[in-house]
Design an enzyme around this catalytic site. Structure first.
Site, PDB file in Angstrom:
ATOM      1  N   GLY A 418      -4.109  40.306   5.552  1.00 15.99           N
ATOM      2  CA  GLY A 418      -3.566  39.066   5.009  1.00 15.99           C
ATOM      3  C   GLY A 418      -4.630  38.293   4.252  1.00 15.99           C
ATOM      4  O   GLY A 418      -5.592  38.861   3.715  1.00 15.99           O
ATOM      5  N   SER A 419      -4.495  36.984   4.241  1.00 18.67           N
ATOM      6  CA  SER A 419      -5.336  36.157   3.361  1.00 18.67           C
ATOM      7  C   SER A 419      -6.792  36.049   3.780  1.00 18.67           C
ATOM      8  O   SER A 419      -7.607  35.513   3.021  1.00 18.67           O
ATOM      9  CB  SER A 419      -4.735  34.749   3.248  1.00 18.67           C
ATOM     10  OG  SER A 419      -3.517  34.794   2.544  1.00 18.67           O
ATOM     11  N   VAL A 420      -7.165  36.543   4.971  1.00 23.15           N
ATOM     12  CA  VAL A 420      -8.598  36.562   5.292  1.00 23.15           C
ATOM     13  C   VAL A 420      -9.326  37.560   4.395  1.00 23.15           C
ATOM     14  O   VAL A 420     -10.558  37.603   4.378  1.00 23.15           O
ATOM     15  CB  VAL A 420      -8.855  36.893   6.784  1.00 23.15           C
ATOM     16  CG1 VAL A 420      -8.390  35.765   7.687  1.00 23.15           C
ATOM     17  CG2 VAL A 420      -8.215  38.205   7.194  1.00 23.15           C
ATOM     18  N   PHE A 421      -8.562  38.334   3.628  1.00 26.37           N
ATOM     19  CA  PHE A 421      -9.169  39.269   2.686  1.00 26.37           C
ATOM     20  C   PHE A 421      -9.610  38.564   1.401  1.00 26.37           C
ATOM     21  O   PHE A 421     -10.420  39.107   0.635  1.00 26.37           O
ATOM     22  CB  PHE A 421      -8.169  40.386   2.347  1.00 26.37           C
ATOM     23  CG  PHE A 421      -8.767  41.543   1.604  1.00 26.37           C
ATOM     24  CD1 PHE A 421      -9.556  42.474   2.257  1.00 26.37           C
ATOM     25  CD2 PHE A 421      -8.542  41.712   0.243  1.00 26.37           C
ATOM     26  CE1 PHE A 421     -10.109  43.555   1.568  1.00 26.37           C
ATOM     27  CE2 PHE A 421      -9.086  42.786  -0.453  1.00 26.37           C
ATOM     28  CZ  PHE A 421      -9.877  43.708   0.214  1.00 26.37           C
ATOM     29  N   LYS A 422      -9.120  37.356   1.161  1.00 24.56           N
ATOM     30  CA  LYS A 422      -9.393  36.671  -0.106  1.00 24.56           C
ATOM     31  C   LYS A 422     -10.875  36.399  -0.353  1.00 24.56           C
ATOM     32  O   LYS A 422     -11.338  36.516  -1.504  1.00 24.56           O
ATOM     33  CB  LYS A 422      -8.580  35.379  -0.187  1.00 24.56           C
ATOM     34  CG  LYS A 422      -7.086  35.649  -0.369  1.00 24.56           C
ATOM     35  CD  LYS A 422      -6.255  34.386  -0.248  1.00 24.56           C
ATOM     36  CE  LYS A 422      -4.766  34.708  -0.427  1.00 24.56           C
ATOM     37  NZ  LYS A 422      -3.890  33.557  -0.150  1.00 24.56           N
TER      38      LYS A 422
END
Length: 675
Positions: A418-422
């Protein structure tokens, strides 16, 4: 006449002496001894027996065979020396026996054995058909087997069991230790007239059946005054067993040494457990090392380091005479198992486990500057002590049928980040120059699609006021911004950047961690997949530990240290040059603002300043599916950079604050850590 008679007497006497009692050529004693030695080295005890003076078959053949078989004699070498001429009578006719110095060497299960002895060859003469036959036989005694039993005695073998190596955390707190445990049992003659009631009480206390108690009591060896074991428990505090011993007369215990896991469920998936070896497992193992009565490591470090932890059994071959102390003949020293000293901090481990509060999820904690892993947690979990001290079928069925799968090790698995990959996408774009942090993108509305995408649209959590730059996109977690940047970057640049972060290659770590993946086939040729991957959806999968390590690049000016689990591992870098210090500072500031004013405000606590990134991963079977399971993520750290915690909780779709629910748990764990 007298002369003729005298001549005849002399002639016949000479003929008698020549023919009537003629000796055959004599064999020399050393020749017979050499023959005997050759039979001995060939373990031909029957032939040896035929060359000995009177001794029974059982006392010779059976004894040799049993002793040599039991101690596994190999490479037997025997030699002898000619006797000192001065010690023997040189007049051959008067020699009745000869003593030869003897040297014996052999290998045994307890190591090499060698000794010097003496063997006597005894002369024998037989007259057959008026002819003398001279032979030499061995005057055998048990000292020729081993000198220690020359005057009687037995040969015994004693196994010395190694102590299993213990597992400690970085502060020498025992995580898997050898400690006093309690063998609960009963003394038959202590049962009262209410024995049926007492047995039922004991069965309930020990979580066993009445049939098991009766079976133990009915064994042939049991006497009224004997202690009859029923079950081993790691602690008397369980169900107040100490109090029960005082109130139930036949119930008692003996103290023994066994394996104990003091932190139970909190470290179960990491440490594993030992348990009795199964028949299936035994078939896979070296029968010289294991037997059906052994305990062996299952799961976790107990299995991974089984060889080092178990040690090597010692063996002693000894001679025993009645009323005397045993005399050692050969000894293979016991090698106790090696201890493991982990980088894990059990305080961190406990905080992470109890923060998850039994919910399905995982967490990893690292020291970013050294790469040392401080915590690895999978939740829900199981009690490792149960496998060794009585796992009931009811408990086993409960674990196996639990929809949250407590036996699944989640920290070794990968998930959509999810967005912790951003922040990873940000670091890739900043480094390859495709993302200008000062450039704002015009994004209108909550959804966006590129022309030609059909019905598929990318959704963001909130609308923007004006142009969206990198800082704003991270703080508000804007999916559309990152999708646009990925399309502008292109497949080759994003895939190369992901590979630079180690995605798609084996994660170098002592404990096997599933490999993070870019996609099912390693490419991002499809535009929608490329866009989705930029914000942690698509097919990208990462472990909690790999995510924490990736964030460390932002705190280490572009370097990811190799993750270590053992204290004796030397610190070394795994990946370098992932981001400049200037760009790393930009991302650090943005992630602090994620907590103070963005999607991670649930981690904004007064006692510790925390930075990090939230993420929600939607588990969809297709790009058009709506609804379904959502996993919440938060990767965060205190501003002093002493620790990075990566945490994921499954099924947050019904939580009012989504991934903020995870952010709050990480913040509380950081707050509760010792200084």
């Amino acid at each position: 006449m007298k002369q003729w008679a005298l001549f005849s007497f002399i002639f016949f006497l000479s003929l008698f002496l020549i023919t009537g009692c003629q000796k055959k050529e004599e064999v020399k004693p050393e020749e017979r001894l050499q023959e005997y030695v050759e039979h001995w080295e060939a373990y031909d005890f029957k032939a040896m027996h035929e060359m000995t003076e009177t001794v029974g078959k059982e006392a010779f053949i059976d004894r040799y065979e049993k002793i040599y078989h039991d101690i596994d004699v190999e490479n037997l070498q025997i030699s002898f020396d000619m006797p000192d001429p001065e010690s023997e009578n040189n007049e051959e006719e008067e020699i009745e026996s000869v003593h030869y110095p003897l040297q014996v060497k052999m290998d045994t299960i307890a190591g090499p054995v060698s000794f010097d002895s003496e063997i006597e060859m005894v002369k024998t003469v037989e007259v057959i058909d008026e002819q003398e036959t001279v032979n030499w036989l061995v005057n055998w005694n048990e000292g020729l087997i081993f000198p220690q039993i020359k005057d009687g005695g037995t040969i015994g073998i004693k196994a010395v069991q190694p102590a299993r190596g213990q597992i400690y955390d970085r502060n020498r707190q025992g995580i898997a230790i050898n400690e006093s445990i309690y063998q609960m049992g009963v003394v038959p003659n202590q049962f009262t007239e209410n024995s049926d009631s007492e047995k039922q009480q004991i069965a309930d206390l020990l979580d066993i059946t009445l049939e098991e108690i009766e079976s133990q009591l009915n064994q042939a060896w049991v006497q009224p005054q004997h202690f009859v074991p029923l079950k081993v428990v790691p602690s008397l505090e369980q169900k107040d067993l100490a109090g029960a011993v005082s109130s139930i007369k036949p119930l008692t215990y003996q103290t023994i040494v066994g394996r104990v896991y003091p932190f139970g469920e909190a470290a179960a998936h990491l440490v594993g457990y030992i348990a009795p070896i199964t028949a299936e497992k035994l078939d896979e193992l070296d029968n010289d090392l294991y037997n059906e009565n052994d305990l062996i490591g299952y799961r976790g470090l107990e299995e991974l380091f089984e060889e080092q932890l178990r040690g090597e059994e010692g063996l002693v071959i000894y001679a025993q005479k009645e009323g005397q102390e045993p005399v050692t003949i050969a000894e293979k020293k016991v090698i106790h198992g090696k201890n493991l000293n982990l980088t894990i901090d059990i305080h961190v481990q406990n905080e992470l486990y109890y923060a998850l509060n039994g919910e399905a999820g995982t967490a990893a904690a690292i020291n970013p500057s050294s790469g040392e892993v401080l915590g690895l947690v999978s939740s829900p979990s199981f009690d490792p002590n149960a496998f060794l001290y009585g796992l009931s079928s009811a408990t086993w069925d409960k674990w196996n049928n639990d929809p949250d799968t407590p036996l699944l090790n989640r920290f070794a698995s990968t998930f959509a980040p999810g967005s912790v990959f951003k922040p990873i996408t940000s670091a890739i774009g900043l480094t390859n120059g495709s993302i200008d942090p000062a450039e704002g993108l015009e994004i209108n509305g909550l959804t966006w699609q590129k022309e030609g995408w059909g019905n598929y649209r990318i959704r963001r959590v909130s609308e923007s006021n004006g142009l969206v730059d990198l800082h704003d996109a991270l703080v508000r977690s804007d999916n559309i911004y990152f999708a646009m940047q990925a399309l502008g970057m292109g497949e080759e640049a994003l895939v190369t950047g992901m590979k630079n972060f180690g995605i798609g290659e084996d994660f170098p770590f002592t404990y096997p961690i599933q490999t993070s993946t870019i996609s099912a086939n390693g490419s991002l040729e499809n535009e929608v997949l490329l866009a989705d991957t930029s914000y942690g959806q698509g097919e990208v999968q990462m472990s909690a530990l790999h995510l924490a390590s990736s964030f460390s690049a932002i705190l280490n000016n572009g370097t990811i240290m190799k993750s270590s689990l053992l204290m004796d591992e030397e610190a070394s870098s795994w990946k370098e040059g992932l981001i400049s210090s200037e760009h790393a500072s930009l991302l650090q500031n943005a992630m602090r603002d994620v907590v103070t004013s963005g999607t991670g405000q649930d981690a904004n606590i007064s006692s510790v300043e925390i930075a990090g990134k939230t993420g929600t991963a939607e588990l969809k079977q297709s790009q058009t599916q709506t609804g379904g399971q959502e996993n919440g993520w938060f990767v965060g750290y205190p501003l002093d950079g002493s620790i990075i915690i990566s945490m994921m909780i499954e099924h947050i779709e019904e939580k009012p604050n989504g991934s903020g629910y995870v952010a709050e748990k990480v913040a509380n764990a950081i707050e509760n850590l010792p200084n």
